[in-house]
Enzyme design. Structure first.
Site, PDB file in Angstrom:
ATOM      1  N   ASP A   1      67.330  49.723  19.331  1.00 53.72           N
ATOM      2  CA  ASP A   1      67.217  50.400  20.634  1.00 53.72           C
ATOM      3  C   ASP A   1      66.515  51.753  20.531  1.00 53.72           C
ATOM      4  O   ASP A   1      66.743  52.649  21.347  1.00 53.72           O
ATOM      5  CB  ASP A   1      68.601  50.608  21.279  1.00 53.72           C
ATOM      6  CG  ASP A   1      69.418  49.335  21.343  1.00 53.72           C
ATOM      7  OD1 ASP A   1      68.887  48.332  21.834  1.00 53.72           O
ATOM      8  OD2 ASP A   1      70.577  49.350  20.880  1.00 53.72           O
TER       9      ASP A   1
ATOM     10  N   LYS B   1      61.208  50.909  20.287  1.00 58.08           N
ATOM     11  CA  LYS B   1      60.103  50.223  19.599  1.00 58.08           C
ATOM     12  C   LYS B   1      59.161  49.541  20.565  1.00 58.08           C
ATOM     13  O   LYS B   1      57.964  49.409  20.289  1.00 58.08           O
ATOM     14  CB  LYS B   1      60.665  49.187  18.609  1.00 58.08           C
ATOM     15  CG  LYS B   1      61.457  49.782  17.463  1.00 58.08           C
ATOM     16  CD  LYS B   1      61.926  48.717  16.499  1.00 58.08           C
ATOM     17  CE  LYS B   1      62.877  47.716  17.118  1.00 58.08           C
ATOM     18  NZ  LYS B   1      64.110  48.331  17.631  1.00 58.08           N
TER      19      LYS B   1
ATOM     20  N   GLY C   1      65.694  43.272  22.813  1.00 54.24           N
ATOM     21  CA  GLY C   1      65.116  43.570  24.106  1.00 54.24           C
ATOM     22  C   GLY C   1      64.201  44.771  24.025  1.00 54.24           C
ATOM     23  O   GLY C   1      64.590  45.821  23.509  1.00 54.24           O
ATOM     24  N   HIS C   2      62.973  44.618  24.504  1.00 57.56           N
ATOM     25  CA  HIS C   2      62.019  45.725  24.537  1.00 57.56           C
ATOM     26  C   HIS C   2      61.667  46.025  25.992  1.00 57.56           C
ATOM     27  O   HIS C   2      61.323  45.112  26.747  1.00 57.56           O
ATOM     28  CB  HIS C   2      60.736  45.368  23.774  1.00 57.56           C
ATOM     29  CG  HIS C   2      60.926  45.339  22.285  1.00 57.56           C
ATOM     30  ND1 HIS C   2      59.984  44.842  21.420  1.00 57.56           N
ATOM     31  CD2 HIS C   2      61.949  45.754  21.519  1.00 57.56           C
ATOM     32  CE1 HIS C   2      60.436  44.952  20.180  1.00 57.56           C
ATOM     33  NE2 HIS C   2      61.611  45.496  20.221  1.00 57.56           N
TER      34      HIS C   2
ATOM     35  N   THR D   1      71.820  42.888  27.109  1.00 61.22           N
ATOM     36  CA  THR D   1      73.184  42.652  27.575  1.00 61.22           C
ATOM     37  C   THR D   1      73.624  43.583  28.695  1.00 61.22           C
ATOM     38  O   THR D   1      74.598  43.297  29.387  1.00 61.22           O
ATOM     39  CB  THR D   1      74.169  42.831  26.408  1.00 61.22           C
ATOM     40  OG1 THR D   1      74.104  44.198  25.964  1.00 61.22           O
ATOM     41  CG2 THR D   1      73.820  41.899  25.257  1.00 61.22           C
TER      42      THR D   1
END
Length: 446
Positions: free
Chosen positions: A13, A16, A40-41, A300
């Site tokens: 997190d 990136k 997740g990005h 999430t």
């Protein structure tokens, strides 16, 4: 030409997605080499937000070839949702390729993941429940389904008939869940296969051709160093290798083609899920960082735990990954603070320790030793050069570079592409330029 690996230098997190998106402008190919839909990005372009889980961030550049490598695990249902969402936003995905040897997440993987985590009770790890661990477990047990298997209807029927029957025993007997219908699973995944078929290729060969043609390749990791299966805060880790070495295995390339490794770290530290977190801030200050940093998981939606920058895990990330430079993100989140603290070492059982301890129970006993520096109490959101930064903010960055013993190449001051200071071009600039020399930071630069 430069082949660059981008990794997370904390617990994931770190931002990136934005850094990969920025660097993708100079890349001919972007390769995602590990993880699954547990990653997740978030990328913000001209006020529009894109949330990506499997598809590499480079997809937002039409001329950039994007590959989901063999080290990833793919949930076809989620991947197709991403493809459809990008299409609705007018983003072409014609340049997306998927490794034929990447493993596939099945419905029983998700069910087992969720049930197993629930059964752990107070010993839960904090998984996303997306089936990632069980998919990698089947890969290790050599019972997994790969994308190439999805392309073979007759073979897939045989494999899934056995696999679903086998997993049903676990679902019913161990977890008390209802069994899956093998035929329904088979038909569902045959449908996915038809939609994805034209994307599936021998990705290692495709990457090798790009290397031969001396194209710029960006290798994109998910999660972060401290979540690495082998080198992270085990057992509170992910099921793959986010570290730089994982890029070679997950993409199918040799280490000699990698030119440099860029680590991404926040100006503070966050963690999602369970496990020790020495610099965690509870109460008002932790809430301030969470709220100002919008610290909620892309995958999430879970609230992230927030704390001061931890230079002990930072130095560990530099060592494990062989970092050439750093991208520091979310510096602007600290803008309102009177003082900013940095963990420079730990105290464990009365003794000072500057190195990351491998044992989880020992790590849980770590107490941070802080160095506190003045805050800058001024917005940095509009800064575009180092000269624009308040002196205290620049001093803070210099201090981090000294502690980490690696130069800072990029400073991010917000979610948008333009809210960035490029100190050194990490792809085309000279390796380890004058940003950091002989163990001291230049007074003129970082």
């Amino acid at each position: 030409m430069a082949n660059v690996v981008v990794i997370g230098a904390q617990w994931g997190d770190e931002g990136k997605g934005k850094i990969t998106d920025l660097l993708s402008k100079s890349a001919d190919m972007v390769v995602r080499y590990q993880g699954g839909v547990n990653a997740g990005h978030t990328v913000v372009v001209q006020g529009q937000t894109f949330k990506l889980h499997l598809i590499p961030s480079g997809i937002l550049y039409p001329s950039t070839e994007c590959i989901i490598g063999s080290g990833t695990v793919i949930d076809p249902r989620v991947l197709l949702q991403e493809l459809d969402q990008l299409a609705e936003l007018g983003i072409s995905t014609a340049n997306l390729l998927i490794s034929e040897t990447a493993h596939v997440t099945m419905p029983y993987h998700r069910l087992i993941d969720q049930a197993s985590e629930e059964q752990r009770g107070s010993h839960k790890i904090g998984t996303t429940g997306r089936g990632i661990g069980p998919t990698y477990a089947d890969k290790s047990e050599r019972t997994g389904i790969r994308m190439i298997d999805l392309m073979d209807p007759d073979g897939l029927r045989k494999q899934l008939t056995w696999a679903v029957q086998h997993k049903n025993v676990i679902l019913e007997k161990l977890y008390g869940l209802s069994p899956l219908d093998p035929n329904a699973v088979i038909e569902e995944y045959l449908g996915y296969a038809e939609r994805l078929r034209h994307h599936v290729v021998d990705s290692s060969l495709r990457i090798a051709d790009a290397v031969q043609q001396r194209r710029n390749i960006l290798f994109e990791g998910a999660q972060g160093t401290l979540l690495d299966l082998d080198h992270g805060t085990y057992p509170y880790v992910t099921s793959s290798n986010p570290v730089a070495g994982g890029a070679c295995v997950g993409a199918g390339v040799g280490p000699t083609i990698i030119d440099r490794v860029i680590g991404v770290a926040k100006a503070y530290t966050t963690r999602v899920g369970e496990g020790p977190f020495p610099t965690e801030l509870n109460g008002e200050l932790g809430d301030l960082l969470c709220d100002r940093g919008a610290e909620f998981g892309t995958t999430t939606g879970r609230r992230r735990r927030c704390g001061w920058f931890d230079a002990v895990i930072g130095r560990y990330a530099v060592r494990i990954n062989g970092l050439d430079c750093l991208a520091i993100t979310k510096l602007d989140v600290l803008d309102e603070l009177e003082e900013v603290s940095v963990c420079v070492a730990y105290e464990i059982d009365g003794q000072q320790c500057r190195d990351f301890p491998s044992h989880a129970r020992r790590f849980a006993r770590c107490q941070p030793i802080y160095k506190t520096v003045p805050g800058w109490k001024r917005s940095t959101a509009d800064c575009r050069t180092l000269a624009d930064l308040p002196r205290q903010a620049l001093d803070y960055l210099k201090f981090l570079a000294e502690l980490m013993e690696v130069p800072i190449a990029i400073v991010s001051l917000g979610a948008s592409r333009d809210q960035t200071i490029i100190v050194e071009d990490p792809i085309h600039g000279p390796k380890r330029a004058l940003l950091y020399t002989n163990g001291t930071v230049s007074a003129a630069d970082l």
